[in-house]
Design a protein around this motif. Structure first.
Motif: not given
Length: 596
Positions: A165-169, A437-440, A519-528
């Motif tokens: 998601a946005r945790g590692w760079w 990336y955070v906006d996505e 992040v949670m909603r992105y994970v839910v939305l895309h089934g990640r």
């Protein structure tokens, strides 16, 4: 089909067998000093290696076990019931592999059945390498470019964007031509599905410029590229290859992918051979190939840093004070450093390079994690290896540095074997395009599905986890993990997959998880997979009692359905319920998401 052979791990004569006590016995082989566990009852004997399946720790007697059946790992306090060979802490996790026992005239032999080491199939004598013939270039994190004669072989290209998601760079700045190098590669190996190895932002660039480049992955139970179709990255030449079989590229170059002994469903490692010279890359494997690896390879690479987990940084309550976390992390990193050094010493490569640990929690909202999650340094590991095995040449890579294998093999002390980047070259990143990336991720917040509370039941029904006595409270938060007034806060009872308004009266385990809403909603939305949340440090967790629920986390991190939830169907159902007499139009794909 590969023939199997037997190996005698431990022999006891009749007197030694007679002296075994009822219950747990620890026995050491006097020749190789390896230890085994023998469990004795009136019904017979059970035996296994004294090695925890989690991360290879040693078991000791569990003083809390009054029945004399359980042993405890010295690394993370995992517990094994030797009478059943089942792990009881955490429950529902692993089964210990039993050894075959052969009784002969009152004596005992512990026998292990093993496949013949597959890299010994069709052995090749090493030919002398010319200067410049084999060059290994470090780009960043786990990304290496191997020039092998006329071929260019790339490992695990994460060259742009975040991971988890946005945790590692990326910690290291890749050389300016890294993406050009990737697009010019003759073949690419991707070890596993974690996003610091399989980077969709990186592969998007590749797909736009050269979608047909050959990419090789192991035949893991969850496909490495399970998310490819939904990612909309167009790659047309992905090759899934069986484990333990040489893949011949030309008369000089071949490679073999091997599975991990602890996470065979996901992790892999690779042996590359050019003109009889072997390069071993164990990547992130906890126990690569079950511990059976080729010795005396020319170059060995492995991870080293630690810190690739939300535990314990994201945990709170009970013992999880900052001082406890600091002590725990310090102790764990020391154990990992010693384990890696001893592994390298036992394998005796000519050259060793630590890599696949160069990431940072760079986003400003994750400063606490960055400050807490102290990692091992490559310099410290190499210093320890130099102390334990001074005959092994070590290489601490910098972005753009090059190892000339032919030069190094002829004279490991030759300073010209390694070319460092030019003076003034940028080593560390200082800019990451956070907002892009955070906006996505945050674009998922306003998606239509989340206007209907019933998404919760629809999602967890899709996830398919139940019949487990665990209640989880999920709370949506802002970046600082403060509760949102318009965010969801709900309970899931996984015993019967219900969604109560309060915790049930029965005895049950309980976890409270605070997730960043985007992040949670992105994970839910895309089934990640929930690795984005857990490994990506995007949540905060408390639990009662304080035990690890392997079955729950393993499901949400590796076993969720491959196909995303059918949100079109969900919205049709919702609309039908709200307007039963109104004709419905077929929604377009992604119509349930408002694009910001």
């Amino acid at each position: 089909f590969i023939d199997r052979k037997t190996m005698v791990l431990l022999s006891l004569d009749a007197e030694a067998v007679g002296s075994l006590k009822d219950g747990v016995n620890f026995q050491k082989n006097p020749e190789d000093r390896k230890c085994y566990i023998i469990y004795k009852t009136s019904n017979g004997l059970k035996a296994c290696k004294n090695q925890c399946k989690h991360q290879g720790g040693l078991f000791i007697k569990d003083i809390e076990d009054l029945d004399g059946r359980t042993v405890k790992c010295t690394k993370h306090n995992w517990k094994l019931n030797v009478s059943t060979m089942k792990y009881v802490n955490p429950p529902d996790s692993f089964l210990q592999d039993e050894l075959v026992e052969i009784l002969d005239d009152g004596g005992l032999q512990l026998i292990e059945l093993s496949p013949i080491d597959p890299w010994l199939d069709d052995p090749r004598e090493p030919l002398e390498l010319q200067e410049g013939e084999v060059k290994v270039t470090y780009l960043t994190h786990a990304c290496m470019e191997l020039q092998l004669g006329p071929r260019r072989f790339m490992f695990d290209p994460w060259l742009t964007g975040p991971a988890f998601a946005r945790g590692w760079w990326l910690l290291h700045e890749p050389p300016a031509d890294s993406l050009d190098r990737l697009c010019a590669a003759d073949l690419i190996y991707i070890s596993h599905m974690h996003s610091d190895h399989l980077s969709y932002p990186t592969l998007k660039v590749l797909s736009e410029r050269r979608p047909d480049v050959p990419i090789y992955v192991g035949d893991t139970s969850r496909a490495v590229f399970w998310y490819l179709e939904q990612s909309q990255v167009k790659l047309t030449n992905i090759n899934v290859v069986p484990f333990g079989v040489w893949q011949n590229i030309d008369e000089d170059l071949r490679f073999m992918i091997l599975m991990d002994g602890v996470h065979p469903e996901m992790d892999t490692c690779i042996i590359v051979e050019y003109k009889g010279h072997m390069i071993l890359n164990t990547v992130d494997c906890t126990r690569p190939n079950g511990g059976r690896l080729p010795q005396n390879v020319d170059l060995m690479m492995s991870d080293f840093a630690g810190g690739a987990s939300g535990f314990p940084m994201t945990f709170s309550g009970g013992k999880y004070s900052d001082s406890w976390k600091e002590d725990f992390i310090k102790n764990e990193r020391k154990k990992l450093l010693n384990y890696k050094a001893l592994l390298v010493k036992s394998q005796q490569p000519t050259i060793y390079c630590p890599f696949a640990g160069y990431f940072t929690e760079a986003h400003p909202s994750d400063r606490y994690i960055r400050d807490t999650n102290v990692k091992n340094s490559a310099e410290d590991l190499n210093a320890l290896i130099n102390k334990l095995a001074p005959n092994i040449k070590t290489w601490t890579p910098k972005p753009g540095s090059v190892l000339d294998l032919g030069v190094a093999l002829r004279d490991p002390t030759n300073s010209e074997a390694i070319t460092n980047p030019p003076a003034g070259a940028k080593i560390y990143k200082d800019s990451w395009d956070f907002d892009l990336y955070v906006d996505e991720l945050n674009s998922a917040i306003s998606c239509e599905i989340f206007k209907h509370q019933s998404w919760i039941q629809f999602y967890y029904t899709w996830a398919g986890f139940q019949n487990y006595n665990l209640v989880v409270r999920v709370i949506e938060t802002d970046d600082e993990f403060e509760t949102l007034t318009d965010g969801y806060d709900y309970l899931v009872d996984f015993l019967d997959l219900s969604f109560p308004t309060k915790r049930p009266d029965r005895e049950h385990s309980y976890i409270e998880v605070k997730n960043r809403i985007g992040v949670m909603r992105y994970v839910v939305l895309h089934g990640r997979l929930w690795d984005d949340l857990y490994i990506g440090f995007q949540n905060r967790i408390s639990r009662d009692p304080d035990i690890y629920h392997h079955k729950f986390w393993n499901h949400f991190q590796t076993e969720l359905p491959v196909d995303r939830p059918d949100w079109d169907q969900f919205l049709q159902q919702e609309t039908s319920i709200q307007e039963p007499d109104t004709p419905q139009e077929e929604p377009n794909q992604w119509s349930y998401c408002v694009v910001l």
